[in-house]
Design a protein around this motif. Structure first.
Motif, PDB file in Angstrom:
ATOM      1  N   LYS A 187      -0.575 -13.469  -8.678  1.00 56.47           N
ATOM      2  CA  LYS A 187      -0.236 -12.612  -7.501  1.00 56.47           C
ATOM      3  C   LYS A 187       0.880 -11.603  -7.703  1.00 56.47           C
ATOM      4  O   LYS A 187       2.106 -12.419  -7.856  1.00 56.47           O
ATOM      5  N   PRO A 188       0.898 -10.578  -7.547  1.00 53.20           N
ATOM      6  CA  PRO A 188       1.988  -9.760  -7.760  1.00 53.20           C
ATOM      7  C   PRO A 188       3.183 -10.064  -7.049  1.00 53.20           C
ATOM      8  O   PRO A 188       2.812 -10.107  -5.531  1.00 53.20           O
ATOM      9  N   GLU A 189       4.490  -9.817  -7.156  1.00 53.37           N
ATOM     10  CA  GLU A 189       5.488 -10.037  -6.168  1.00 53.37           C
ATOM     11  C   GLU A 189       5.804  -8.845  -5.473  1.00 53.37           C
ATOM     12  O   GLU A 189       5.753  -7.686  -5.835  1.00 53.37           O
ATOM     13  N   MET A 190       5.971  -8.977  -4.116  1.00 52.43           N
ATOM     14  CA  MET A 190       6.157  -7.794  -2.984  1.00 52.43           C
ATOM     15  C   MET A 190       7.764  -7.826  -3.189  1.00 52.43           C
ATOM     16  O   MET A 190       8.666  -8.705  -3.020  1.00 52.43           O
ATOM     17  N   VAL A 191       7.885  -6.406  -3.657  1.00 49.40           N
ATOM     18  CA  VAL A 191       9.437  -6.161  -3.678  1.00 49.40           C
ATOM     19  C   VAL A 191       9.982  -5.613  -2.319  1.00 49.40           C
ATOM     20  O   VAL A 191      11.042  -5.929  -1.981  1.00 49.40           O
ATOM     21  N   TYR A 192       9.380  -4.915  -1.598  1.00 47.78           N
ATOM     22  CA  TYR A 192      10.135  -4.048  -0.308  1.00 47.78           C
ATOM     23  C   TYR A 192       8.685  -3.639   0.432  1.00 47.78           C
ATOM     24  O   TYR A 192       7.480  -3.460   0.032  1.00 47.78           O
TER      25      TYR A 192
END
Length: 140
Positions: free
Chosen positions: A34-39
């Motif tokens: 799952k992609p990392e949430m940055v902002y």
């Protein structure tokens, strides 16, 4: 929330929200891809006729925007070529009234956005540039 960032006020409700968030990679927590949430924050997005509040979420691989829980659009971060402050003289009279405007130029589309504060706009420009691997991660 990011260290040193102040809570933001929702454009729609005026309530103070959790502010921008930055998390550990979901992969490291759950063993998934799952992609990392940055902002994550609320911005005004310029549509064909008006400015509309949307929740924007920046992931390592995409910038997505939502109306409530409904996904309204996405731009892949590897297609973004430019992120800049929008000159105050650009646009129609109604556009010029919007403070803290910036734009994101990608292969598939351009987004015109307005942040609630100058600091928030500068941070969005910086974090999108950094996530997209663009030079000059400064605030515009």
């Amino acid at each position: 929330r990011l260290a040193g960032s102040a809570p933001f006020r929702s454009w729609r409700s005026g309530r103070v929200g959790n502010g921008p968030t930055e998390t550990m990679s979901s992969r490291s927590r759950r063993g998934t891809d799952k992609p990392e949430m940055v902002y994550d924050a609320v911005l005004l997005k310029r549509g064909q006729r008006s400015w509309t509040p949307r929740r924007f979420v920046l992931f390592a691989n995409a910038l997505m925007w939502f109306d409530g829980a409904k996904l309204k659009g996405t731009v892949a971060t590897d297609t973004v070529s430019r992120v800049e402050r929008t000159p105050s003289s650009y646009g129609s009279g109604g556009d010029r009234k919007r403070p803290n405007r910036f734009h994101v130029v990608a292969q598939e589309r351009s987004l015109f956005l307005s942040a609630p504060t100058d600091d928030e706009m500068r941070y969005w420009i910086k974090i999108i540039r950094r996530t997209c691997g663009l030079e000059g991660g400064g605030g515009g």
